[in-house]
Design a protein around this motif. Structure first.
Motif: not given
Length: 703
Positions: A422, A661, A333-334, A610, A584, A703, A420, A576-577
């Motif tokens: 986030e 995004r 991740y990133g 996101t 994950n 990310r 995460l 994602r949040d």
């Protein structure tokens, strides 16, 4: 086909079909004889999509009326269930996308059809038997009047969470009907199926309370095995729940139930539209295994275990998919490797259940919604959370000495477990709502095939009086509970009872743990569940390393997915949040596993969005910087289904894996003219900074 009239609303034909009695195409053998209910809905007084409520009625917070709450009719229960299904999963508030991006009023191309949005058609409700005992399943097949006979399409609707069979009406059925497809729903062995053990009542297939020993087969009746009667006498007013107490690990059979629903759907289409033969078959009908949350996990299970070529494609959003352990699975991740990805669902939930109530007090979460309220739906105050922190310190599970530092340490333990950062904004809400306790008191019991009388960690389910003690569930509440939402305790007026508390049996928020002497949200039982899952430590009564633990861990292995979709085209959409299904350990991990297992055969695209999370209906409550912090993931589910249908029918290439995004909308209302400013499309050619790649070396997510 012999039919007997049953009660129905004005303008609605309610028919009871004696399955197989003269039918040109008999129902599949797993359909319980005599269980099929057929409704023809005129789209004026009642309909498939909103039970006659229309867009305005669904958007209203006012519950549909019940003439006699102690004795609701099947139509009243159905209407209430549909209302709750929509409002539990969709943001119906003005400006959030309702009736613009999703809603019953929409037609092809997301155009506003106007009016109420009622959908005429026929539905078949039936019970199915999986041959494993421990209760029946419910399947609902809905066929719109304008079903496309030239290009037949069937979509699955396994319920999300632990909802009843109507759970996918507002998420998947809305899309299906807009595209002239039929939908095959299943409650996948869950639903609000409980057995009031003291009063001896259960639900029938229409959601009505009936005597447990009646002639008609209920959805669930607690298996009458050794020790049950004595346990009931010693523990009055308790409720047995199908998902926890059926003795057959229903979660491991979600894919099986989804395949049953597909077969039932094909039969219903032939019964309704056919010419006396099986003219609608898997060979000429597009079948998309689709689902949300637990329903998404069920769709993936179904695709992995489909040996008859029933399924043509898979589309899931925020799916609770549990990848089987696999050496060499890497997620970056990133550019940084994620520590130990792909943890089991109940692994990360039992860990969260230990630490989240304490972590909710962390200074880093200051201002997060519901941080300043006591857990389990309580009011202002933080005593129970502070007590949990202190007890974790006394147990050696935290090292800090003051509450704020303990909370910060608990939060770090959670993120170190693969959660995460986030997603942390909604952690205090999950703790407040009892979301983690809902899971740990239910799923491990199901995995271990425990009966209600075995009670491995000293928790049971009951309504309570003002003193928190088990009490009879009020008659009207009992009569209507089938039609409520995702009712796993603690919710819907049902509490988790700490049977072994120092002051027990009592509801968990009032319980004083024996090992700590504190009211710390029944830490003793939370430690017990954790021990059964991990096999580490003794847990309560030393069962973590004994037979109970072995049973739970064996059941855990049975619910995992192997990663092989047999080359089917698939779109997996993740938020994602998400604080409920963690990327994950679910979406990212399954995509990485699929790349390892299928290699070049893989046709799975992983889409991560996101500023989205799990609770669509609560978006208005999750505010940050003067407006909603999140955007609707439902929009991307519908767009993914659009993309898959175009791929299957027209050969349009599927979009590749990517990060989408989004931009929070603040106080701006979403409209047909401006929504792409906040909700950019899933693109056919993502920028390099947004591309997700998956191969034998692992999954890389920017990310």
């Amino acid at each position: 086909m012999r039919r007997v009239m049953v009660a129905g609303a004005a303008g609605v034909i309610g028919l009871l079909l004696d399955a197989g009695a003269g039918a040109a195409v008999p129902p599949p053998g797993f359909v319980v004889p005599g269980s099929v209910v057929v409704r023809d809905l005129d789209g004026v007084t009642d309909d498939l999509l909103t039970a006659g409520l229309g867009a305005e009625g669904i958007a209203s917070a006012t519950l549909p009326t019940i003439a006699d709450p102690a004795a609701p009719t099947p139509d009243e229960l159905r209407r209430r269930a549909v209302h709750n299904a929509w409002r539990g999963l969709i943001d119906t508030s003005p400006g959030g996308g309702w009736t613009v991006l999703f809603g019953p009023n929409l037609g092809p191309g997301y155009t506003d059809r106007g009016g109420k949005g009622l959908v005429a058609g026929r539905e078949y409700l039936m019970q199915t038997d999986d041959g494993a005992g421990g209760g029946l399943q419910t399947v609902l097949v809905q066929i719109p009047a304008d079903f496309d006979r030239q290009r037949p399409c069937l979509v699955t609707g396994p319920s999300s969470g632990s909802r009843n069979v109507y759970g996918a009406v507002g998420t998947t059925a809305e899309w299906a009907f807009r595209n002239r497809c039929a939908i095959a729903h299943t409650d996948k062995g869950t639903g609000n199926a409980y057995h009031d053990l003291t009063r001896g009542t259960v639900y029938d297939r229409l959601g009505r309370l009936r005597p447990a020993n009646g002639a008609e087969a209920p959805n669930f009746r607690a298996p009458d095995r050794d020790g049950l009667a004595a346990w009931i006498d010693a523990n009055p007013d308790r409720l047995a729940y199908k998902q926890a107490h059926s003795g057959k690990n229903v979660d491991s059979r979600w894919g099986f139930y989804t395949l049953q629903a597909i077969r039932a759907g094909l039969w219903a289409l032939n019964d309704h539209l056919g010419t006396g033969t099986e003219s609608i078959t898997p060979a000429n009908t597009l079948v998309i295994a689709a689902g949300v949350s637990n329903g998404g996990g069920a769709a993936i299970q179904a695709a992995e275990t489909d040996r008859d070529g029933l399924i043509d494609a898979v589309v899931t959003v925020i799916p609770n998919v549990i990848p089987a352990p696999r050496d060499g699975m890497v997620i970056r991740y990133g550019g940084e490797p994620v520590t130990d990805p792909g943890r089991h669902f109940i692994d990360y939930y039992t860990q969260l259940a230990l630490y989240a109530d304490c972590a909710a007090l962390a200074p880093a979460l200051a201002g997060a919604p519901f941080q300043d309220r006591e857990p389990n739906g309580g009011g202002a105050g933080q005593t129970l959370r502070a007590n949990r922190c202190a007890s974790l310190k006394d147990k050696g599970l935290l090292t800090a000495t003051d509450t704020a530092a303990q909370a910060a340490e608990a939060l770090e333990r959670i993120t170190a477990h693969g959660v995460l950062r986030e997603s942390l904004f909604t952690l205090p809400f999950m703790a407040w709502a009892g979301g983690y306790r809902q899971i740990i008191g239910t799923y491990p019991q199901g995995y271990g095939r425990f009966l209600v009388q075995e009670n491995p960690c000293g928790t049971s389910f009951a309504a309570t009086g003002p003193d928190g003690r088990p009490a009879p569930l009020p008659g009207a509440a009992a009569a209507l509970l089938f039609a409520a939402g995702n009712i796993l305790p603690p919710s819907g007026g049902i509490a988790v009872i700490a049977d072994r508390a120092e002051n027990g049996p009592v509801a968990e928020p009032m319980a004083v743990s024996r090992s700590t002497g504190r009211a710390d949200l029944n830490l003793d039982s939370a430690l017990c569940w954790r021990a059964l899952v991990t096999g580490e430590g003794g847990g309560q009564d030393g069962r973590g390393q004994g037979d109970a633990g072995r049973r739970v861990r064996q059941g855990m292995a049975e619910v995992t997915s192997g990663g092989d979709l047999h080359g089917l085209p698939a779109l997996l959409v993740a938020a994602r949040d998400d604080q409920v299904i963690h990327p994950n350990h679910a979406g990212r991990a399954y995509s990485a596993l699929n790349a390892l297992v299928e290699g070049p055969r893989s046709r799975l695209s992983y889409i991560e969005v996101t500023n989205t999370q799990h609770f669509e209906s609560l978006i208005p409550a999750f505010k940050r910087d003067g407006g909603p912090a999140y955007l609707p993931i439902q929009h991307y589910y519908a767009r993914a289904l659009d993309a898959m249908l175009a791929h299957l029918r027209d050969g349009t290439p599927l979009p590749p894996s990517q990060v989408v995004r989004t931009t929070p909308r603040g106080a701006t209302a979403l409209t047909t003219e401006n929504f792409t400013t906040f909700l950019p499309p899933i693109t056919a050619q993502p920028a390099a900074a947004d591309a997700i790649t998956a191969d034998k070396t692992g999954l890389s997510v920017p990310r």
